[in-house]
Design a protein around this motif. Structure first.
Motif, mmCIF file in Angstrom:
data_model
loop_
_atom_site.group_PDB
_atom_site.id
_atom_site.type_symbol
_atom_site.label_atom_id
_atom_site.label_comp_id
_atom_site.label_asym_id
_atom_site.label_seq_id
_atom_site.Cartn_x
_atom_site.Cartn_y
_atom_site.Cartn_z
ATOM 1 N N ASN A 20 -43.077 4.384 35.308
ATOM 2 C CA ASN A 20 -44.453 3.893 35.277
ATOM 3 C C ASN A 20 -44.533 2.411 34.944
ATOM 4 O O ASN A 20 -45.576 1.927 34.509
ATOM 5 C CB ASN A 20 -45.269 4.696 34.255
ATOM 6 N N HIS A 21 -43.455 1.693 35.149
ATOM 7 C CA HIS A 21 -43.411 0.271 34.804
ATOM 8 C C HIS A 21 -44.042 -0.569 35.905
ATOM 9 O O HIS A 21 -43.914 -0.265 37.082
ATOM 10 C CB HIS A 21 -41.959 -0.163 34.577
ATOM 11 N N TRP A 22 -44.727 -1.642 35.524
ATOM 12 C CA TRP A 22 -45.396 -2.516 36.492
ATOM 13 C C TRP A 22 -44.414 -3.140 37.489
ATOM 14 O O TRP A 22 -44.798 -3.469 38.608
ATOM 15 C CB TRP A 22 -46.196 -3.615 35.789
ATOM 16 N N ALA A 23 -43.139 -3.305 37.121
ATOM 17 C CA ALA A 23 -42.157 -3.945 38.000
ATOM 18 C C ALA A 23 -41.240 -2.946 38.697
ATOM 19 O O ALA A 23 -40.215 -3.327 39.254
ATOM 20 C CB ALA A 23 -41.332 -4.946 37.200
ATOM 21 N N LYS A 24 -41.592 -1.670 38.705
ATOM 22 C CA LYS A 24 -40.744 -0.621 39.272
ATOM 23 C C LYS A 24 -40.274 -0.943 40.689
ATOM 24 O O LYS A 24 -39.082 -0.876 40.985
ATOM 25 C CB LYS A 24 -41.478 0.722 39.265
ATOM 26 N N ASP A 25 -41.184 -1.318 41.576
ATOM 27 C CA ASP A 25 -40.817 -1.589 42.961
ATOM 28 C C ASP A 25 -39.869 -2.777 43.067
ATOM 29 O O ASP A 25 -38.905 -2.748 43.844
ATOM 30 C CB ASP A 25 -42.060 -1.832 43.827
ATOM 31 N N ASP A 26 -40.120 -3.826 42.290
ATOM 32 C CA ASP A 26 -39.249 -4.998 42.301
ATOM 33 C C ASP A 26 -37.864 -4.661 41.751
ATOM 34 O O ASP A 26 -36.849 -5.103 42.295
ATOM 35 C CB ASP A 26 -39.858 -6.136 41.483
ATOM 36 N N ILE A 27 -37.809 -3.885 40.683
ATOM 37 C CA ILE A 27 -36.528 -3.478 40.096
ATOM 38 C C ILE A 27 -35.727 -2.682 41.115
ATOM 39 O O ILE A 27 -34.541 -2.937 41.331
ATOM 40 C CB ILE A 27 -36.746 -2.666 38.804
ATOM 41 N N GLU A 28 -36.373 -1.726 41.758
ATOM 42 C CA GLU A 28 -35.674 -0.917 42.759
ATOM 43 C C GLU A 28 -35.199 -1.762 43.932
ATOM 44 O O GLU A 28 -34.084 -1.580 44.429
ATOM 45 C CB GLU A 28 -36.570 0.229 43.234
#
Length: 168
Positions: free
Chosen positions: A38-46
């Protein structure tokens, strides 16, 4: 809040969000970190994991809100840009057998990241103004046009060091 917070450190998630603007090497496996759901940067991290720029702290955790040291930031930028270096160190505080010796030397040779009086300070947390300088230099290294301006939008502009002002 309109602040740049030049001396604040950055987190692993903030780096992933910034690095998403760079090209990198693809990673064939998908990220499955339990602490980014549920982190705001989830897509960027992935995305950065798929490109081979970031990795987990363990096989199942990323620790997105952990702050980054100068050595860790150097490693991330070197991977993002595909730079290479050797372990022959010029720094009083970087041993040639340190895990980060080659990345520190690579980023130093590129001119993107420097030390002071023979010290790189690899274990210090990287500050936002240091990050801004490095990202701006990386942008130019990748063929982008050097840009300036926009610093006046920050209410804490007077807190930004003179050496960083042209990059923020």
């Amino acid at each position: 809040n309109g602040k740049f917070n030049p001396n604040a450190s950055i987190t692993r998630a903030e780096f992933a969000a910034i690095a998403a603007r760079f090209d990198g090497n693809a990673n064939t496996s998908a990220a499955s970190f339990s602490d980014i759901a549920n982190h705001w940067a989830k897509d960027d991290i992935e995305e950065m994991y798929r490109r081979g720029i970031v990795s987990g702290v363990t096989d199942t955790t990323f620790e997105p809100d952990r702050q980054i040291t100068r050595a860790e930031f150097a490693a991330l930028i070197v991977r993002a840009l595909g730079l290479s270096g050797n372990s022959d160190t010029q720094w009083n505080d970087v041993s040639s057998d340190a895990w980060y010796a080659s990345v520190v030397n690579a980023i130093s040779a590129s001119g993107m990241m420097v030390g002071f009086d023979g010290y790189f300070r690899p274990d210090d947390l990287i500050t936002r103004e240091e990050m801004a300088v490095i990202i701006a230099k990386a942008y130019v290294l990748k063929g982008g046009a050097e840009k300036a301006g926009g610093i006046e939008k920050f209410v804490d502009v007077n807190d930004i060091s003179a050496w960083a002002r042209g990059y923020v």
